[in-house]
Design a protein around this motif. Structure first.
Motif, PDB file in Angstrom:
ATOM      1  N   ALA A  93      -3.432  -4.885   0.810  1.00 15.14           N
ATOM      2  CA  ALA A  93      -3.205  -4.222  -0.468  1.00 15.14           C
ATOM      3  C   ALA A  93      -2.369  -2.968  -0.265  1.00 15.14           C
ATOM      4  O   ALA A  93      -2.594  -2.208   0.669  1.00 15.14           O
ATOM      5  CB  ALA A  93      -4.545  -3.852  -1.091  1.00 15.14           C
ATOM      6  N   VAL A  94      -1.418  -2.764  -1.157  1.00 16.88           N
ATOM      7  CA  VAL A  94      -0.582  -1.569  -1.068  1.00 16.88           C
ATOM      8  C   VAL A  94      -1.329  -0.391  -1.685  1.00 16.88           C
ATOM      9  O   VAL A  94      -1.755  -0.438  -2.836  1.00 16.88           O
ATOM     10  CB  VAL A  94       0.754  -1.762  -1.801  1.00 16.88           C
ATOM     11  CG1 VAL A  94       1.629  -0.525  -1.625  1.00 16.88           C
ATOM     12  CG2 VAL A  94       1.490  -2.985  -1.278  1.00 16.88           C
ATOM     13  N   ALA A  95      -1.509   0.657  -0.904  1.00  9.87           N
ATOM     14  CA  ALA A  95      -2.168   1.858  -1.411  1.00  9.87           C
ATOM     15  C   ALA A  95      -1.155   2.944  -1.758  1.00  9.87           C
ATOM     16  O   ALA A  95      -1.418   3.811  -2.580  1.00  9.87           O
ATOM     17  CB  ALA A  95      -3.158   2.388  -0.374  1.00  9.87           C
ATOM     18  N   GLU A  96       0.000   2.881  -1.150  1.00  3.96           N
ATOM     19  CA  GLU A  96       0.990   3.936  -1.354  1.00  3.96           C
ATOM     20  C   GLU A  96       2.366   3.427  -0.934  1.00  3.96           C
ATOM     21  O   GLU A  96       2.493   2.678   0.025  1.00  3.96           O
ATOM     22  CB  GLU A  96       0.605   5.154  -0.493  1.00  3.96           C
ATOM     23  CG  GLU A  96       1.247   6.438  -0.923  1.00  3.96           C
ATOM     24  CD  GLU A  96       0.548   7.660  -0.283  1.00  3.96           C
ATOM     25  OE1 GLU A  96      -0.485   7.470   0.396  1.00  3.96           O
ATOM     26  OE2 GLU A  96       1.051   8.770  -0.475  1.00  3.96           O
ATOM     27  N   VAL A  97       3.387   3.843  -1.679  1.00  7.27           N
ATOM     28  CA  VAL A  97       4.755   3.502  -1.310  1.00  7.27           C
ATOM     29  C   VAL A  97       5.645   4.710  -1.524  1.00  7.27           C
ATOM     30  O   VAL A  97       5.404   5.527  -2.427  1.00  7.27           O
ATOM     31  CB  VAL A  97       5.287   2.305  -2.132  1.00  7.27           C
ATOM     32  CG1 VAL A  97       5.408   2.648  -3.618  1.00  7.27           C
ATOM     33  CG2 VAL A  97       6.637   1.834  -1.616  1.00  7.27           C
ATOM     34  N   SER A  98       6.654   4.853  -0.685  1.00  2.00           N
ATOM     35  CA  SER A  98       7.689   5.846  -0.954  1.00  2.00           C
ATOM     36  C   SER A  98       9.024   5.257  -0.540  1.00  2.00           C
ATOM     37  O   SER A  98       9.101   4.411   0.363  1.00  2.00           O
ATOM     38  CB  SER A  98       7.423   7.151  -0.206  1.00  2.00           C
ATOM     39  OG  SER A  98       7.599   6.952   1.171  1.00  2.00           O
ATOM     40  N   CYS A  99      10.067   5.677  -1.239  1.00  3.91           N
ATOM     41  CA  CYS A  99      11.398   5.170  -0.945  1.00  3.91           C
ATOM     42  C   CYS A  99      12.428   6.247  -1.242  1.00  3.91           C
ATOM     43  O   CYS A  99      12.332   6.934  -2.261  1.00  3.91           O
ATOM     44  CB  CYS A  99      11.680   3.916  -1.783  1.00  3.91           C
ATOM     45  SG  CYS A  99      13.277   3.138  -1.414  1.00  3.91           S
ATOM     46  N   THR A 141       5.294   1.810   3.355  1.00  3.47           N
ATOM     47  CA  THR A 141       4.162   1.367   2.537  1.00  3.47           C
ATOM     48  C   THR A 141       2.888   1.499   3.360  1.00  3.47           C
ATOM     49  O   THR A 141       2.871   1.159   4.539  1.00  3.47           O
ATOM     50  CB  THR A 141       4.305  -0.107   2.098  1.00  3.47           C
ATOM     51  OG1 THR A 141       4.563  -0.925   3.242  1.00  3.47           O
ATOM     52  CG2 THR A 141       5.417  -0.283   1.093  1.00  3.47           C
ATOM     53  N   VAL A 170      -4.245  -1.117   2.887  1.00  3.91           N
ATOM     54  CA  VAL A 170      -5.610  -1.294   3.348  1.00  3.91           C
ATOM     55  C   VAL A 170      -5.908  -2.779   3.298  1.00  3.91           C
ATOM     56  O   VAL A 170      -5.249  -3.527   2.578  1.00  3.91           O
ATOM     57  CB  VAL A 170      -6.624  -0.526   2.470  1.00  3.91           C
ATOM     58  CG1 VAL A 170      -6.444   0.970   2.680  1.00  3.91           C
ATOM     59  CG2 VAL A 170      -6.468  -0.914   1.027  1.00  3.91           C
TER      60      VAL A 170
END
Lengths: 176, 176, 176, 176
Positions: free
Chosen positions: C78-84, C130, C133
């Motif tokens: 599962a994606v908990a956080e993304v930045s780009c 990314t 968890v």
């Protein structure tokens, strides 16, 4: 890619024949930046997403949630066929009216038809239809649960005016 | 939403009739997680994106880049109509073969047809077609530049066989 | 919407620090028309889809299919956080290289990092990361199954060099 | 893929600090089937599309159309950076509240921040921010036209209260 109005019949669409079993349910959306492409117009596959929104809202207007039907009865309206004609381009931030109607409804299959219009100027942007079969969780055909068949058939969920049966046409009803 | 195989003709698709003016160009993609929906299969509008990939690769195989044609001649293949039949579901991470062919090619319009197959087991997933008109930058109809019409017509870009120039027509080439 | 190169450190990205536990896995895609927006460049959310493709291919290179892991062990990243960060625009039909690496790997969480480059001219288009968890089918945190933890840690799946089993650690392997 | 609430600060988000120069503008959408993935939740890149909807509606609330600004002044709010934290999953057909605010506004750059909430139960689904630079048609940095800078700064476009001109600042207005 852009779309152009192909030659079509006088009334703009074949979607409103007198054999329609149902009324039209309208729903409004605003076009997202994400839905445009480098031609500056809405990319052609997004209309199918709008059709799906139309189906959801049609169900809601008829008195049930498609999400609930899927979850509670494990009945899925699988798309077997889609067609769409692009009559005029659509642009970012425009308001669009999605008009949805049921063209046919059988025990194991149904067909929705759609009109997409520019809300501000009334121009017909696209017309289309989707044919569905009812599947269970394992992907096998099944019969649409009677409760939902009845609700979908209910002709009384018209947007405006008092509830009437379809045969109670009034003189000022639009000719379709 | 899921898709099921609707009843169809014996050979699985009407897309490969003998009247086709063209050969098929194949291209392979792998299905993205983003392309699935909560039914666990590819969402139905994504097939139209695959069709578009097929068109791009068809052009490339014929010897030109659609991107360049658009940029250099300001000619756009606008979609006027699309149809798609869903024969079998497609899933995340599967390899898919996009087969593209030209069904008709006129001065101001052309039609592509498509077959989507599961690469691993050969099962036919979907068939469809798109009708296009050629537009200029302002959205007015125009004629497809001769250079590209010739390249699209070139029957010699088949996967097999020697390359020839478009004017090197052979007696047995299909008349178009 | 378009993207511009924000001021950044000399080497273009913080993604390749010496503390990285892993190597980079490269994968190439061609930009789809559908991925552009009316600014003529790739719409900014599509980079996250490319990141996901990078993750899938990273897993494949390490010797397993993410699809199979999900299906067989009911473990979901599962994606908990993304930045780009968007450094340069990307355009239709360009070839793009997706570079993926693992930045950290713990029992219950892991972080991927990405570099997106123009394949033809090598220009850095975007960088990102990314954080994930591991969840079970019901959405509760769980431990990444040991088999996959080992495979993900395997430093030997480098593009070059002989294949070794994960337990064949060499003295100079990075400590993780 | 699914999302889980990562450990975060007490108040759930850093997005509502007292240093914010602006108020929040709310907008409601209903989740589309197309936005889900095979985990049964909204796919993670779609939140960035919701952020973009939030920006559009923020502009509208401040008294202008982003579409018009783009068309009339050839000024584009290019995304230079995005980040998003996923706190809870979102599902098909749920009503979602998109809350948008300006975190900083300079001559050549600005930053929006976002909160995504489940409309029915108030649960925080996601938080994020986007950093933008202003570009002209050719992709070169430029200054945000004064007219729009004033409108974006206008603290009086709050959902409640009378409308005032931007120069009619009151003592208790936030300093920006």
């Amino acid at each position: 890619m852009v779309f152009i109005p192909p030659p079509h019949d006088q009334n703009g669409t074949a979607a409103s024949s007198s054999k329609d079993i149902s009324h039209w349910v309208d729903y409004q959306i605003r076009i997202r930046y994400a839905e445009t492409d480098q031609m500056g117009v809405v990319y052609y596959s997004n209309y199918l997403i709008w059709f799906e929104i139309g189906r959801s809202e049609y169900c809601r207007k008829q008195g049930f949630s498609y999400a609930e039907m899927e979850a509670q009865t494990e009945s899925f309206l699988a798309v077997a066929e889609v067609s769409c004609r692009y009559h005029a381009p659509a642009h970012y931030d425009e308001l669009v009216k999605i008009r949805t109607s049921i063209a046919s409804l059988k025990k194991r299959a149904l067909r929705f038809q759609y009109q997409i219009l520019n809300k501000q100027n009334g121009i017909l942007i696209a017309t289309g239809s989707t044919t569905h079969v009812i599947l269970n969780k394992n992907g096998s055909p099944k019969t649409l649960p009677e409760k939902y068949a009845l609700l979908l058939r209910n002709p009384l969920s018209k947007n405006t005016g008092p509830r009437r049966h379809p045969w109670e046409r009034r003189p000022d009803d639009p000719i379709i």
